[in-house]
Design a protein around this motif. Structure first.
Motif, PDB file in Angstrom:
ATOM      1  N   ARG A 498       9.792   4.213  45.456  1.00 38.51           N
ATOM      2  CA  ARG A 498      10.667   5.307  45.043  1.00 38.51           C
ATOM      3  C   ARG A 498      12.086   4.805  44.847  1.00 38.51           C
ATOM      4  O   ARG A 498      12.674   4.192  45.735  1.00 38.51           O
ATOM      5  N   LEU A 499      12.603   5.096  43.651  1.00 39.05           N
ATOM      6  CA  LEU A 499      13.985   4.770  43.324  1.00 39.05           C
ATOM      7  C   LEU A 499      14.823   6.044  43.421  1.00 39.05           C
ATOM      8  O   LEU A 499      14.441   7.084  42.895  1.00 39.05           O
ATOM      9  N   ASN A 500      15.979   5.933  44.063  1.00 40.94           N
ATOM     10  CA  ASN A 500      16.862   7.078  44.254  1.00 40.94           C
ATOM     11  C   ASN A 500      18.248   6.757  43.709  1.00 40.94           C
ATOM     12  O   ASN A 500      18.768   5.657  43.918  1.00 40.94           O
ATOM     13  N   ALA A 501      18.825   7.743  43.009  1.00 41.39           N
ATOM     14  CA  ALA A 501      20.170   7.596  42.469  1.00 41.39           C
ATOM     15  C   ALA A 501      21.171   8.290  43.375  1.00 41.39           C
ATOM     16  O   ALA A 501      20.810   9.163  44.182  1.00 41.39           O
ATOM     17  N   ILE A 502      22.442   7.901  43.250  1.00 36.41           N
ATOM     18  CA  ILE A 502      23.514   8.645  43.904  1.00 36.41           C
ATOM     19  C   ILE A 502      23.638   9.984  43.181  1.00 36.41           C
ATOM     20  O   ILE A 502      23.777  10.036  41.961  1.00 36.41           O
ATOM     21  N   THR A 503      23.555  11.076  43.919  1.00 41.24           N
ATOM     22  CA  THR A 503      23.450  12.393  43.303  1.00 41.24           C
ATOM     23  C   THR A 503      24.786  13.131  43.303  1.00 41.24           C
ATOM     24  O   THR A 503      25.602  12.982  44.209  1.00 41.24           O
ATOM     25  N   ARG A 504      24.981  13.896  42.250  1.00 41.58           N
ATOM     26  CA  ARG A 504      26.099  14.835  42.131  1.00 41.58           C
ATOM     27  C   ARG A 504      25.550  16.087  41.433  1.00 41.58           C
ATOM     28  O   ARG A 504      24.706  15.974  40.546  1.00 41.58           O
ATOM     29  N   PRO A 505      26.017  17.276  41.821  1.00 45.21           N
ATOM     30  CA  PRO A 505      25.479  18.488  41.178  1.00 45.21           C
ATOM     31  C   PRO A 505      25.797  18.581  39.694  1.00 45.21           C
ATOM     32  O   PRO A 505      25.142  19.342  38.976  1.00 45.21           O
ATOM     33  N   THR A 506      26.787  17.817  39.221  1.00 48.43           N
ATOM     34  CA  THR A 506      27.164  17.895  37.804  1.00 48.43           C
ATOM     35  C   THR A 506      26.489  16.816  36.966  1.00 48.43           C
ATOM     36  O   THR A 506      26.795  16.694  35.775  1.00 48.43           O
ATOM     37  N   TYR A 507      25.598  16.026  37.558  1.00 49.57           N
ATOM     38  CA  TYR A 507      24.974  14.909  36.833  1.00 49.57           C
ATOM     39  C   TYR A 507      23.616  15.324  36.291  1.00 49.57           C
ATOM     40  O   TYR A 507      22.892  16.132  36.882  1.00 49.57           O
ATOM     41  N   THR A 508      23.265  14.726  35.138  1.00 48.02           N
ATOM     42  CA  THR A 508      21.879  14.724  34.666  1.00 48.02           C
ATOM     43  C   THR A 508      21.453  13.263  34.550  1.00 48.02           C
ATOM     44  O   THR A 508      22.294  12.364  34.357  1.00 48.02           O
ATOM     45  N   TYR A 509      20.155  13.023  34.657  1.00 55.75           N
ATOM     46  CA  TYR A 509      19.664  11.652  34.804  1.00 55.75           C
ATOM     47  C   TYR A 509      18.608  11.343  33.753  1.00 55.75           C
ATOM     48  O   TYR A 509      17.832  12.214  33.347  1.00 55.75           O
ATOM     49  N   GLN A 510      18.574  10.057  33.343  1.00 54.39           N
ATOM     50  CA  GLN A 510      17.555   9.593  32.414  1.00 54.39           C
ATOM     51  C   GLN A 510      17.136   8.190  32.852  1.00 54.39           C
ATOM     52  O   GLN A 510      17.967   7.276  32.920  1.00 54.39           O
ATOM     53  N   TRP A 511      15.845   8.048  33.148  1.00 55.07           N
ATOM     54  CA  TRP A 511      15.311   6.775  33.617  1.00 55.07           C
ATOM     55  C   TRP A 511      14.665   6.037  32.447  1.00 55.07           C
ATOM     56  O   TRP A 511      14.120   6.647  31.526  1.00 55.07           O
ATOM     57  N   ALA A 512      14.710   4.722  32.516  1.00 51.45           N
ATOM     58  CA  ALA A 512      14.074   3.885  31.500  1.00 51.45           C
ATOM     59  C   ALA A 512      13.428   2.680  32.167  1.00 51.45           C
ATOM     60  O   ALA A 512      13.933   2.159  33.169  1.00 51.45           O
ATOM     61  N   ASN A 513      12.300   2.246  31.606  1.00 49.74           N
ATOM     62  CA  ASN A 513      11.591   1.066  32.089  1.00 49.74           C
ATOM     63  C   ASN A 513      11.509   0.063  30.954  1.00 49.74           C
ATOM     64  O   ASN A 513      10.866   0.318  29.928  1.00 49.74           O
ATOM     65  N   THR A 514      12.194  -1.058  31.144  1.00 43.68           N
ATOM     66  CA  THR A 514      12.170  -2.154  30.169  1.00 43.68           C
ATOM     67  C   THR A 514      12.504  -1.630  28.764  1.00 43.68           C
ATOM     68  O   THR A 514      11.805  -1.905  27.798  1.00 43.68           O
ATOM     69  N   GLY A 515      13.557  -0.816  28.699  1.00 45.87           N
ATOM     70  CA  GLY A 515      14.054  -0.333  27.420  1.00 45.87           C
ATOM     71  C   GLY A 515      13.382   0.919  26.906  1.00 45.87           C
ATOM     72  O   GLY A 515      13.807   1.467  25.883  1.00 45.87           O
ATOM     73  N   THR A 516      12.333   1.402  27.547  1.00 44.98           N
ATOM     74  CA  THR A 516      11.631   2.610  27.097  1.00 44.98           C
ATOM     75  C   THR A 516      11.997   3.774  28.009  1.00 44.98           C
ATOM     76  O   THR A 516      11.827   3.698  29.235  1.00 44.98           O
ATOM     77  N   VAL A 517      12.494   4.845  27.394  1.00 43.23           N
ATOM     78  CA  VAL A 517      12.898   6.019  28.168  1.00 43.23           C
ATOM     79  C   VAL A 517      11.661   6.721  28.714  1.00 43.23           C
ATOM     80  O   VAL A 517      10.658   6.893  28.006  1.00 43.23           O
ATOM     81  N   ILE A 518      11.740   7.086  29.984  1.00 41.70           N
ATOM     82  CA  ILE A 518      10.664   7.844  30.621  1.00 41.70           C
ATOM     83  C   ILE A 518      11.006   9.318  30.432  1.00 41.70           C
ATOM     84  O   ILE A 518      11.778   9.900  31.186  1.00 41.70           O
ATOM     85  N   ASP A 519      10.444   9.919  29.394  1.00 35.55           N
ATOM     86  CA  ASP A 519      10.882  11.241  28.970  1.00 35.55           C
ATOM     87  C   ASP A 519      10.689  12.312  30.035  1.00 35.55           C
ATOM     88  O   ASP A 519      11.504  13.208  30.193  1.00 35.55           O
ATOM     89  N   GLN A 520       9.592  12.246  30.751  1.00 37.74           N
ATOM     90  CA  GLN A 520       9.280  13.333  31.659  1.00 37.74           C
ATOM     91  C   GLN A 520      10.052  13.267  32.963  1.00 37.74           C
ATOM     92  O   GLN A 520       9.919  14.152  33.806  1.00 37.74           O
ATOM     93  N   GLU A 521      10.861  12.237  33.145  1.00 31.74           N
ATOM     94  CA  GLU A 521      11.595  12.080  34.394  1.00 31.74           C
ATOM     95  C   GLU A 521      13.083  12.299  34.145  1.00 31.74           C
ATOM     96  O   GLU A 521      13.707  11.559  33.395  1.00 31.74           O
ATOM     97  N   SER A 522      13.666  13.343  34.764  1.00 31.08           N
ATOM     98  CA  SER A 522      15.091  13.622  34.579  1.00 31.08           C
ATOM     99  C   SER A 522      15.770  13.953  35.903  1.00 31.08           C
ATOM    100  O   SER A 522      16.883  14.451  35.913  1.00 31.08           O
ATOM    101  N   GLY A 523      15.099  13.677  36.998  1.00 28.42           N
ATOM    102  CA  GLY A 523      15.691  13.940  38.304  1.00 28.42           C
ATOM    103  C   GLY A 523      16.390  12.718  38.865  1.00 28.42           C
ATOM    104  O   GLY A 523      16.407  11.638  38.266  1.00 28.42           O
TER     105      GLY A 523
END
Length: 802
Positions: A498-523
């Motif tokens: 599990r990877l966790n980001a530093i969170t802020r209520p005003t942030y939105t997130y986009q994860w990518a694996n080796t240059g490919t965006v993981i569309d269904q993941e935005s948390g």
């Protein structure tokens, strides 16, 4: 015919007579209300400007405070009342004190003011609100109003809903204390300024009278239509000061002019309405009085305006007679005008027809654009002002047109930029940030990277004019894009990191694996099961983005194992479930409640109860740190449970068994002898002898439960209530039919006194009516029969006859 001196004396006499009569508020010449927005939401300054006649004032007339009320226009609901303290006083300027003695007014401005709070959530009615202050009464010396001494004044302002239309009311310019000469053109200004840049329109209206009188000095009561003063014959709002022309106001500028044809004191009111986007949003009224006097006919010579000082690059225009008509210079520069000086004259400089307070000398330094005139009057004697007023147009507008432009938005995210561009030409440039010069920045373009006010100053090589323009640049900080280092970066296939980001209520997130965006993941958290280079892009509400450092995750391959599927079974299964997997040598384990149900290669459903349970198989191979894993799910069905009760039935009768049966179960009864049906859920039993039945209940899943019950068969007793033991061979014994089925019974017979006369354990030999070998006398006896086997006792009366 009276002389001039007689008329003036009579006029002054009227004033003094008035002072002795008008004691309410006759010292108040006029006034207006102001409502100005503050620097923070919901904060406003409420002010009342009153103009006082000092000649008609007495001690205590100027109150230390006054009350103003605010009402809702739609229904006149009172929203609040505010007490405004006295803030300041000042005398209104006059240009000739000698002539001022002829007029019945000596004016002073008195200002009341207070900072108040008007909540936008409370002042949100679309019809708006109004402020009012009513006071009595006017001076009895006023010549155009009926019963002026009984006519009050209402100072009135209306404003829009604060929540949807934030607004400051127009602010009238301070009037002068000047008088008008009969037969001479007279111009004065009620021009207002508006902090919101709204369009202003002016008109002369009939003053409000309100509800005050000599008995009610102050009255702030509401009204949708306040009463107005009554005009004397020949007077009206359009002719409040008689003349040719009468009193008029320029609807666009607020400048008033009149050539009065009658001396006297005249009341009037000017309405200033403000419009925004073509829609009226508010208004303010100013009440005032104008004195018209009969000035002497002596007139000073017309003044001449000359240029005393001007910048070298100024452009000077002249009229046909050689007099100065215009001067143009650069913005920020000044021009000095002068007229002929003499101790005989007094002067009043004006810009665009409005007196400039304090500018009463023979010279004037003009720092703003406009039409400048000077009014020349006698200093020590009364006379008419100069008949001709020459003017000089001063233009201090920008000599160079400068508009600082940008190649893109001036608000941008850190890491981006914009280029500020000044016009190119024969100019020199200097750039500033927050008024601090940038050394060496001398090009027409500049690229800022920090928040601040950026200003360019250009100097014309031709005219020498210096022009500036500025732009506010706001650089928004990047969001913090950081992945918290995971405890492990290498895991086995099938595991999760599990990877966790530093969170802020005003942030939105986009994860990518080796240059490919993981569309269904935005948390802010990501469950990873695949190897790769993971990065996180964070976007804040300013649409600023930042990308994290990448995190490399690896997954090692584990041995391939398979686990045999597990059949469903019942929780009361007598045999344990065998577990198997390929290749062998691993360990089986139960998850959750099944943890204690797995032992070796077996699963015991009795230790889990019903439900679905996961059984895992783990195999570790030498040289591989990742074990092979497999799992299967076993379903344990709930076993049925039934509760049956033993029953008793008389021989020849029937009894229903298992009355509380469960519909979903199937039943099977053995033996079937004496049963209505061996597969009925609630069969009827009528055995000839006491019988024990075995019942098996089966669920739809095949789970079984077996129990037993006993049906006890009893014989009914026939007990005669009389017999004749007389040895005639008929009915000589007390024969109880069915008693033979109760070998352990006890039969007792008692006489009328309760003494036992017959007791028998068992009843194999019927009683012959004797006791201790002797015949009992005929009588009624009482019997008790105890069958035994928990059967109820029988009792009754027995008659012996012989």
């Amino acid at each position: 015919m009276w002389s001039m001196a007689q008329r003036n004396t009579f006029l002054l006499l009227l004033v003094f007579i008035g002072l002795s009569r008008w004691t309410s508020a006759s010292h108040i010449v006029g006034g207006n209300v102001r409502l100005t927005a503050g620097g923070t939401p919901d904060r406003y300054t409420l002010s009342l400007d009153l103009f006082i006649d000092e000649q008609n004032s007495q001690a205590g007339d100027i109150k230390p405070s006054l009350k103003l009320a605010i009402y809702r226009r739609r229904d006149n609901l009172k929203m609040g009342e505010f007490e405004l303290p006295l803030l300041s006083e000042q005398a209104l300027a006059v240009s000739n004190q000698a002539c001022a003695q002829l007029r019945p007014l000596k004016l002073r401005e008195v200002v009341y003011s207070k900072d108040i709070e008007l909540s936008g959530d409370r002042f949100d009615d679309p019809d708006g609100y109004y402020v009012v202050h009513g006071v009595c009464c006017r001076s009895g010396a006023i010549d155009n109003i009926v019963q002026a001494d009984e006519s009050g004044m209402v100072f009135y302002l209306d404003f829009p809903p604060i929540k949807t239309v934030p607004n400051s009311s127009p602010v009238f310019s301070v009037p002068t204390g000047e008088y008008a000469c009969k037969g001479q053109p007279f111009t004065f200004s009620f021009k207002a300024t508006d902090a919101d840049g709204d369009q202003l329109k002016y008109s002369i209206v009939t003053p409000y009278k309100g509800f005050t009188n000599q008995g009610v000095a102050f009255d702030n009561q509401p009204s949708s239509t306040y009463p107005t003063v009554g005009w004397k014959a020949g007077f009206s709002a359009a002719s409040s000061v008689p003349g040719t022309p009468g009193l008029q106001v320029n609807a666009e500028t607020g400048v008033l002019n009149v050539t009065a044809s009658q001396i006297g004191l005249f009341a009037f009111a000017v309405l200033c309405e403000e419009y925004r986007d073509g829609k009226r949003i508010g208004s303010v009224r100013r009440d005032f009085q104008l004195a018209v006097v009969d000035c002497p006919n002596n007139t000073p010579p017309a003044p001449t305006i000359t240029l005393e000082k001007a910048p070298e690059n100024a452009q000077i225009g002249k009229a046909a007679d050689g007099t100065i008509s215009s001067v143009s210079a650069c913005q920020g520069q000044s021009v000095t005008l002068k007229t002929e000086a003499s101790p005989t004259w007094s002067f009043q400089w004006q810009r665009d027809g409005i007196n400039l307070p304090g500018d009463t000398l023979a010279t004037l330094v003009a720092r703003e654009s406009g039409n400048y005139t000077v009014v020349k009057q006698f200093r020590n004697t009364c006379g008419k002002p100069s008949p001709a007023q020459t003017s000089v147009k001063v233009d201090l507008s920008e000599a160079e047109t400068l508009k600082l432009t940008a190649t893109g938005p001036t608000t941008f995210c850190d890491g981006k930029s914009v280029i500020l561009k000044a016009p190119e030409g024969p100019y020199s440039y200097a750039w500033f940030k927050d008024d601090r010069v940038f050394p060496g920045a001398s090009e027409p373009d500049y690229q800022p990277h920090e928040t601040g006010e950026y200003k360019v100053q250009i100097t014309s090589a031709i005219t020498g004019c210096v022009v500036t323009d500025s732009v506010m640049v706001r650089v928004k900080p990047k969001p913090q894009a950081s992945i918290v280092p995971p405890a492990l970066t290498t895991a086995c296939s099938g595991d999760t990191i599990r990877l966790n980001a530093i969170t802020r209520p005003t942030y939105t997130y986009q994860w990518a694996n080796t240059g490919t965006v993981i569309d269904q993941e935005s948390g802010a958290s990501l469950a990873v099961t695949q190897a790769g280079h993971y990065v996180l892009t964070v976007t804040d509400t300013n649409q600023c983005q930042a990308t994290s450092e990448e995190v490399l995750l690896q997954f090692k391959t584990a041995p391939t194992v398979t686990m045999a599927p597990l059949p469903a079974l019942c929780e009361n299964a007598t045999a344990r479930l065998a577990l198997s997997a390929e290749p062998g040598g691993g360990t089986f384990a139960g998850v959750g409640r099944a943890a204690g149900a797995v032992s070796g290669l077996e699963f015991d459903p009795a230790k889990t109860g019903p439900g679905q349970f996961v059984i895992t198989y783990t195999l570790s191979m030498p040289g591989n740190t990742c074990p092979g894993r497999a799992q299967q799910t076993v379903v344990v069905h709930q076993a049925p449970t039934i509760a049956v009760a033993n029953a008793t039935v008389r021989r020849g009768s029937e009894v229903q068994l298992n009355k509380n049966s469960i519909d979903s179960l199937q039943y099977y009864w053995t033996p079937s002898i004496g049963l209505s049906s061996p597969v009925a859920a609630e069969p009827f039993a009528s055995p000839d002898t006491t019988t024990t039945y075995r019942v098996r209940a089966t669920t739809p899943q095949g789970c079984e439960y077996t129990t037993r019950l006993t049906v006890t068969v009893v014989t009914a007793l026939f007990i005669p209530d009389a017999f004749t033991p007389n040895n005639d061979g008929m009915n000589d014994h007390w024969v109880i039919r069915g008693i033979s089925d109760y070998p352990d019974c006890q039969v007792e017979v008692y006489n009328r006194w309760g003494n036992p006369v017959f007791v028998s354990q068992g009843y194999s030999q019927p009683w012959d009516g004797k006791s201790a070998g002797q015949d009992l006398p005929p009588a009624v006896y009482h019997y008790v029969i105890k069958p035994g086997d928990s059967q109820p006792h029988r009792s009754g009366s027995l008659l012996i006859t012989r």
